[in-house]
Scaffold this motif. Structure first.
Motif, PDB file in Angstrom:
ATOM      1  N   ILE A  47       0.812  -0.919   0.075  1.00  0.00           N
ATOM      2  CA  ILE A  47      -0.207   0.068  -0.040  1.00  0.00           C
ATOM      3  C   ILE A  47       0.907   1.144   0.038  1.00  0.00           C
ATOM      4  CG2 ILE A  47      -1.604   1.281   1.334  1.00  0.00           C
ATOM      5  CD1 ILE A  47      -2.976  -1.380   2.171  1.00  0.00           C
ATOM      6  N   VAL A  48       0.699   2.094  -1.083  1.00  0.00           N
ATOM      7  CA  VAL A  48       1.638   3.234  -1.021  1.00  0.00           C
ATOM      8  C   VAL A  48       0.619   4.531  -1.105  1.00  0.00           C
ATOM      9  CG1 VAL A  48       3.538   1.968  -2.367  1.00  0.00           C
ATOM     10  CG2 VAL A  48       1.614   2.819  -3.682  1.00  0.00           C
ATOM     11  N   PRO A  49       1.257   5.618  -1.236  1.00  0.00           N
ATOM     12  CA  PRO A  49       0.588   6.783  -1.644  1.00  0.00           C
ATOM     13  C   PRO A  49       0.246   6.814  -2.846  1.00  0.00           C
ATOM     14  CG  PRO A  49       2.594   7.450  -0.296  1.00  0.00           C
ATOM     15  CD  PRO A  49       2.573   5.974  -0.827  1.00  0.00           C
ATOM     16  N   TYR A  50      -1.190   7.211  -3.149  1.00  0.00           N
ATOM     17  CA  TYR A  50      -1.858   7.497  -4.331  1.00  0.00           C
ATOM     18  C   TYR A  50      -0.940   8.053  -5.202  1.00  0.00           C
ATOM     19  CZ  TYR A  50      -5.565   7.922  -7.875  1.00  0.00           C
ATOM     20  OH  TYR A  50      -6.345   7.841  -8.919  1.00  0.00           O
ATOM     21  N   ALA A  51      -0.633   7.795  -6.707  1.00  0.00           N
ATOM     22  CA  ALA A  51       0.171   8.350  -7.414  1.00  0.00           C
ATOM     23  C   ALA A  51       0.269   7.818  -8.638  1.00  0.00           C
ATOM     24  CB  ALA A  51       1.644   8.443  -6.828  1.00  0.00           C
ATOM     25  N   PRO A  52       0.313   8.491  -9.919  1.00  0.00           N
ATOM     26  CA  PRO A  52       0.390   7.767 -11.276  1.00  0.00           C
ATOM     27  C   PRO A  52       1.323   6.728 -11.635  1.00  0.00           C
ATOM     28  CG  PRO A  52       0.774  10.193 -11.349  1.00  0.00           C
ATOM     29  CD  PRO A  52       1.108   9.828  -9.612  1.00  0.00           C
ATOM     30  N   PHE A  53       1.019   5.796 -12.446  1.00  0.00           N
ATOM     31  CA  PHE A  53       1.956   4.855 -12.746  1.00  0.00           C
ATOM     32  C   PHE A  53       3.168   5.044 -13.566  1.00  0.00           C
ATOM     33  CE2 PHE A  53      -1.967   2.150 -11.949  1.00  0.00           C
ATOM     34  CZ  PHE A  53      -1.389   1.347 -10.817  1.00  0.00           C
ATOM     35  N   GLU A  54       4.224   4.880 -13.613  1.00  0.00           N
ATOM     36  CA  GLU A  54       5.008   5.097 -14.874  1.00  0.00           C
ATOM     37  C   GLU A  54       5.114   3.783 -15.480  1.00  0.00           C
ATOM     38  OE1 GLU A  54       9.414   6.054 -14.515  1.00  0.00           O
ATOM     39  OE2 GLU A  54       8.288   7.709 -13.803  1.00  0.00           O
ATOM     40  N   ILE A  55       4.297   3.859 -16.819  1.00  0.00           N
ATOM     41  CA  ILE A  55       4.278   2.684 -17.744  1.00  0.00           C
ATOM     42  C   ILE A  55       5.180   2.933 -19.042  1.00  0.00           C
ATOM     43  CG2 ILE A  55       2.722   1.328 -16.484  1.00  0.00           C
ATOM     44  CD1 ILE A  55       0.956   2.207 -18.852  1.00  0.00           C
ATOM     45  N   ASP A  56       5.826   2.158 -19.740  1.00  0.00           N
ATOM     46  CA  ASP A  56       6.505   2.514 -20.916  1.00  0.00           C
ATOM     47  C   ASP A  56       5.494   2.385 -22.043  1.00  0.00           C
ATOM     48  OD1 ASP A  56       9.516   1.301 -21.730  1.00  0.00           O
ATOM     49  OD2 ASP A  56       7.829   1.200 -23.269  1.00  0.00           O
ATOM     50  N   PRO A  57       5.793   3.343 -22.908  1.00  0.00           N
ATOM     51  CA  PRO A  57       4.842   3.764 -24.025  1.00  0.00           C
ATOM     52  C   PRO A  57       4.353   2.324 -24.740  1.00  0.00           C
ATOM     53  CG  PRO A  57       6.674   5.309 -23.915  1.00  0.00           C
ATOM     54  CD  PRO A  57       7.085   4.238 -22.988  1.00  0.00           C
ATOM     55  N   ALA A  58       5.435   1.418 -24.537  1.00  0.00           N
ATOM     56  CA  ALA A  58       5.129   0.113 -25.310  1.00  0.00           C
ATOM     57  C   ALA A  58       4.502  -0.971 -24.358  1.00  0.00           C
ATOM     58  CB  ALA A  58       6.165  -0.486 -25.915  1.00  0.00           C
ATOM     59  N   SER A  59       3.891  -0.504 -23.454  1.00  0.00           N
ATOM     60  CA  SER A  59       3.282  -1.531 -22.386  1.00  0.00           C
ATOM     61  C   SER A  59       1.967  -1.825 -23.092  1.00  0.00           C
ATOM     62  CB  SER A  59       2.770  -0.526 -21.203  1.00  0.00           C
ATOM     63  OG  SER A  59       1.992  -1.419 -20.275  1.00  0.00           O
ATOM     64  N   MET A  60       1.927  -3.423 -23.052  1.00  0.00           N
ATOM     65  CA  MET A  60       0.867  -3.972 -23.837  1.00  0.00           C
ATOM     66  C   MET A  60      -0.531  -3.538 -23.634  1.00  0.00           C
ATOM     67  SD  MET A  60       2.116  -7.883 -24.061  1.00  0.00           S
ATOM     68  CE  MET A  60       0.315  -8.463 -23.723  1.00  0.00           C
ATOM     69  N   VAL A  61      -0.900  -3.035 -22.392  1.00  0.00           N
ATOM     70  CA  VAL A  61      -2.184  -2.593 -22.085  1.00  0.00           C
ATOM     71  C   VAL A  61      -2.698  -1.672 -23.103  1.00  0.00           C
ATOM     72  CG1 VAL A  61      -1.848  -1.236 -20.272  1.00  0.00           C
ATOM     73  CG2 VAL A  61      -4.034  -2.239 -20.414  1.00  0.00           C
ATOM     74  N   LEU A  62      -1.795  -0.867 -23.287  1.00  0.00           N
ATOM     75  CA  LEU A  62      -2.073   0.400 -23.992  1.00  0.00           C
ATOM     76  C   LEU A  62      -2.490   0.086 -25.402  1.00  0.00           C
ATOM     77  CD1 LEU A  62       0.559   2.936 -22.675  1.00  0.00           C
ATOM     78  CD2 LEU A  62      -1.571   2.600 -21.954  1.00  0.00           C
ATOM     79  N   HIS A  63      -2.036  -0.961 -25.816  1.00  0.00           N
ATOM     80  CA  HIS A  63      -2.180  -1.339 -27.250  1.00  0.00           C
ATOM     81  C   HIS A  63      -3.216  -2.374 -27.509  1.00  0.00           C
ATOM     82  CE1 HIS A  63       1.367   1.122 -28.200  1.00  0.00           C
ATOM     83  NE2 HIS A  63       1.907   0.688 -26.942  1.00  0.00           N
ATOM     84  N   TYR A  64      -3.215  -3.598 -26.641  1.00  0.00           N
ATOM     85  CA  TYR A  64      -4.208  -4.476 -26.847  1.00  0.00           C
ATOM     86  C   TYR A  64      -5.181  -4.753 -25.754  1.00  0.00           C
ATOM     87  CZ  TYR A  64      -0.178  -5.276 -30.116  1.00  0.00           C
ATOM     88  OH  TYR A  64       0.777  -4.937 -30.959  1.00  0.00           O
ATOM     89  N   ALA A  65      -5.245  -3.958 -24.904  1.00  0.00           N
ATOM     90  CA  ALA A  65      -6.454  -3.869 -23.950  1.00  0.00           C
ATOM     91  C   ALA A  65      -6.747  -5.012 -22.997  1.00  0.00           C
ATOM     92  CB  ALA A  65      -7.747  -3.496 -24.790  1.00  0.00           C
ATOM     93  N   GLN A  66      -5.530  -5.703 -22.641  1.00  0.00           N
ATOM     94  CA  GLN A  66      -5.559  -6.817 -21.733  1.00  0.00           C
ATOM     95  C   GLN A  66      -5.622  -6.274 -20.299  1.00  0.00           C
ATOM     96  OE1 GLN A  66      -2.165  -9.678 -21.458  1.00  0.00           O
ATOM     97  NE2 GLN A  66      -3.390 -11.438 -20.872  1.00  0.00           N
ATOM     98  N   GLU A  67      -7.178  -6.024 -19.980  1.00  0.00           N
ATOM     99  CA  GLU A  67      -7.299  -5.492 -18.814  1.00  0.00           C
ATOM    100  C   GLU A  67      -8.547  -5.775 -18.329  1.00  0.00           C
ATOM    101  OE1 GLU A  67      -8.967  -2.070 -16.131  1.00  0.00           O
ATOM    102  OE2 GLU A  67      -9.688  -2.872 -17.867  1.00  0.00           O
TER     103      GLU A  67
END
Ligand SMILES: Cc1ncc(COP(=O)(O)O)c(C=O)c1O
Length: 356
Positions: A47-67
């Motif tokens: 459990i950490v302070p609420y903050a943005p994720f740092e994800i790579d521009p090639a992170s798969m979720v951004l392209h193929y919606a595996q979520e």
């Protein structure tokens, strides 16, 4: 696994007026995160302070919606304690979604523990004004740095919290629903029965059309025959026709709502006849024309019980119960919310207390 807790040193200002929370506008001070890496399994729960994720521009979720995601609530009761509503059902459903989306399953009991621990850390954020609650959003997304279509080997499971008021701006006021004829949301064999984020992306176009015509949400018809009623954008749907309460059966293309399940159990316990069966839009229109469509309502964690005051199908506009809240809808709303907020005895054992 032990959950490591790092508290914020910079807490946010809480919304001053709980009557203006609306839905999904505010987020609490902390979030839960856990990683999955192939060979290691799920690890490092924290459990950490609420903050943005740092994800790579090639992170798969951004392209193929595996979520995928879940949605449940924590409720403040009159004695100041906090309770959850059937969290084990949400976590079981999360694993059903995982299975369909090739996402490694989570340990359901551990996930409930994570929810409880996070809510406890942010307990001051659980609002107390009637009809407010803390919405809990667990979700999992693919995070491989790879533009290639395959099941992810690296994922993130997170939980965020949002203090909320009524989902619809006018609370339990009956809503107007638009029957979608042009677009479809799901087909049997697809992902309609899961809470895949992609299902919601697909539904936006219909939602936009419904709103343009003055309707709040879309009622989806089946994707093959375009004939059978499925569900509303974020609710399952029930109709009272000539005394019979009907809700579409779970054929594989609609979400198995936890509220739907609870309402069926509640109605049966109160002696109502409930049929889970296929119901066509023609049957519904016919019932309307014959004056037999007595009530309609949606069910969902966010929307609770939402009476439907009007349905539009092509040129046919069908007011339901004169646009007023029906007797059964009101009874269901009073009983369900009574149990959720601890004002009524929980005769079904649905609520789970968070330790003080
Ligand atoms: C498409 C859809 N159907 C039904 C529901 C109702 O499900 P539940 O009662 O579990 O909230 C939701 C809730 O978010 C939903 O998104």
């Amino acid at each position: 696994m032990e959950i490591k807790i790092t508290k914020t040193t910079n807490p946010k200002q809480k919304p001053a007026d709980q009557s203006k929370l609306s839905f999904g506008k505010y987020y609490t001070d902390h979030m839960f995160i856990m990683n999955y890496d192939e060979g290691q399994g799920w690890h490092d729960p924290r459990i950490v302070p609420y903050a943005p994720f740092e994800i790579d521009p090639a992170s798969m979720v951004l392209h193929y919606a595996q979520e995928l995601f879940e949605g449940l609530k924590a409720y403040r009761t009159d004695d100041g304690s906090i309770q959850l509503f059937r969290p084990e059902k949400n976590m079981a459903r999360m694993n059903v979604s995982c299975e369909r989306l090739c996402i490694p399953k989570i340990d359901e009991e551990f996930a409930i523990e994570a929810i409880k621990t996070l809510v406890k850390v942010d307990e001051d954020w659980v609002p107390s004004l009637p009809e407010t609650s803390l919405y809990i959003r667990p979700y999992i997304f693919a995070n491989d740095v790879h533009i290639g279509v395959h099941p992810a080997k690296h994922l993130i499971f997170a939980i965020i919290l949002s203090p909320v008021g009524a989902y619809y701006p006018n609370g339990i006021e009956p809503v107007k629903i638009f029957v979608e004829q042009k677009y479809v949301r799901a087909v049997i064999g697809g992902t309609g029965f899961t809470k895949a984020g992609a299902n919601y992306a697909i539904s936006l176009k219909g939602q936009e059309e419904a709103e343009a015509q003055g309707y709040i949400q879309t009622l989806w018809l089946d994707g093959i025959e375009r004939k059978y009623i499925e569900e509303v954008g974020s609710m399952n749907v029930f109709f009272k026709i000539d005394g019979e309460i009907v809700t579409p059966s779970l054929e594989g293309s609609i979400l198995s709502g936890i509220t739907r399940m609870s309402i069926i159990e509640l109605l049966k316990a109160r002696g109502y006849k409930v049929s889970e069966r296929r119901i066509s839009i023609d049957e519904l229109s016919e019932a309307y024309r014959n004056g037999k469509l007595e009530e309609a309502w949606g069910t969902g964690t966010a929307a609770v019980i939402s009476p439907i005051g009007e349905l539009k199908y092509g040129d046919l506009v069908m007011p339901v119960n004169n646009g007023e809240i029906g007797e059964v809808s009101q009874m269901l709303y009073d009983t369900l919310t009574g149990i959720q907020w601890g004002k009524l005895k929980d005769e079904f054992g649905w609520t789970v207390k968070i330790d003080k």
